[in-house]
Write a protein that holds these residues in place. Sequence first.
Motif, PDB file in Angstrom:
ATOM      1  N   LEU A  20      -6.896  -0.873   1.628  1.00 24.40           N
ATOM      2  CA  LEU A  20      -6.429  -1.498   2.869  1.00 24.40           C
ATOM      3  C   LEU A  20      -7.069  -2.705   3.567  1.00 24.40           C
ATOM      4  O   LEU A  20      -6.998  -3.158   4.352  1.00 24.40           O
ATOM      5  CB  LEU A  20      -6.029  -0.536   4.075  1.00 24.40           C
ATOM      6  CG  LEU A  20      -5.272   0.639   3.520  1.00 24.40           C
ATOM      7  CD1 LEU A  20      -5.212   1.646   4.568  1.00 24.40           C
ATOM      8  CD2 LEU A  20      -3.840   0.303   2.811  1.00 24.40           C
ATOM      9  N   PRO A  43      -5.940   6.205   0.104  1.00 24.69           N
ATOM     10  CA  PRO A  43      -6.352   5.092   0.840  1.00 24.69           C
ATOM     11  C   PRO A  43      -7.566   4.889   1.255  1.00 24.69           C
ATOM     12  O   PRO A  43      -8.245   5.923   1.487  1.00 24.69           O
ATOM     13  CB  PRO A  43      -5.323   5.289   2.120  1.00 24.69           C
ATOM     14  CG  PRO A  43      -5.217   6.540   2.393  1.00 24.69           C
ATOM     15  CD  PRO A  43      -5.125   7.245   1.130  1.00 24.69           C
ATOM     16  N   ALA A  89       0.898  -1.112  -0.001  1.00 24.78           N
ATOM     17  CA  ALA A  89       0.084   0.137   0.108  1.00 24.78           C
ATOM     18  C   ALA A  89       0.830   1.338  -0.158  1.00 24.78           C
ATOM     19  O   ALA A  89       0.605   2.186  -0.698  1.00 24.78           O
ATOM     20  CB  ALA A  89      -0.846   0.152   1.063  1.00 24.78           C
ATOM     21  N   VAL A 105       0.719   5.091   5.907  1.00 26.30           N
ATOM     22  CA  VAL A 105      -0.280   4.452   6.544  1.00 26.30           C
ATOM     23  C   VAL A 105      -0.391   4.467   7.657  1.00 26.30           C
ATOM     24  O   VAL A 105       0.740   4.010   8.546  1.00 26.30           O
ATOM     25  CB  VAL A 105      -0.232   2.829   5.589  1.00 26.30           C
ATOM     26  CG1 VAL A 105      -1.575   2.037   6.236  1.00 26.30           C
ATOM     27  CG2 VAL A 105      -0.367   2.940   4.050  1.00 26.30           C
TER      28      VAL A 105
END
Length: 295
Positions: free
Chosen positions: A52, A28, A16, A165
Amino acid sequence: MYDMEQYYQATSVADAIAALGADPAAMPIAGGTDVLIQTREGRHAGCHLVSLHGLSELSAIREEEDGTLVIGSGCTFSEITNSPLLRPHINMLCQAVDQVGSPQIRNMGTIGGNVCNGVTSADSAPSLMALNAVLEVQGPNGKRLIPIGEWYAGPGKTVRQHDEVLTAVRIARENYEGFGGHYIKYGKREAMEISTLGCAVQVKLSADKRTVEDLRIAFGVAAPTPVRCPKTEAMAVGRTVDEALVKELGQSVLTEINPRDSWRASKAFRLQIAKEICRRAFRQAVAFAGGEIHA
């Protein structure tokens, strides 16, 4: 209905991060309960999404050897509310996220998405502020830990970098052990309502349960970002737990918040609510901490 140009399902956190880094337009998405609604409304027309969803790295709830509680950013609100590990220690947060939206939303929405959305109305935010939560983010240069008090950069904005993230929410033992906490949400309806104002109170009492040893008071929708009331908190330390203190707390927080006028409620109405729900949350937090409030 959903104007998105690209959708990529990441296979890991590292994947990611790489996908976000390779595409300046990428966003995201986890549970999607915020992003998809915003996309449908046209706020992210032609967006590129990096999902995710379902990453096992982000879905664990655990306790570390030093007592730190770690909540994966991909954990849903329902998983947090029903966690046998979290409920005995931080029931205030479990209670708060159980007031988000509908059961369907709570089964899909994630704590990470709620925090990364950056809005002051997020139901998790006041409790996390009162718990001195630390947010763990991972990017191409490794991990960094960000105290939640440093997380919000403005309305709907956070300090998370584009190619980072949020991986976990961390709550140290010292911020929950011996405390009693309570969250109150005020909305126009009892269910499926965005918060008009929210207040979380976390209190630790002396051994005899008569005086305040530590106090945290946090609000949502009382400023452009979630806020604590440090002057009020400091004023209460060492004070006897009684109705005089309760009344003083309600008045004092009004000097530390700055709610706005909106179609949901006027500033004056929010100030009146803030005074009352702070007092009510404090009373209940004291009860959860094993104390009683006497006249």
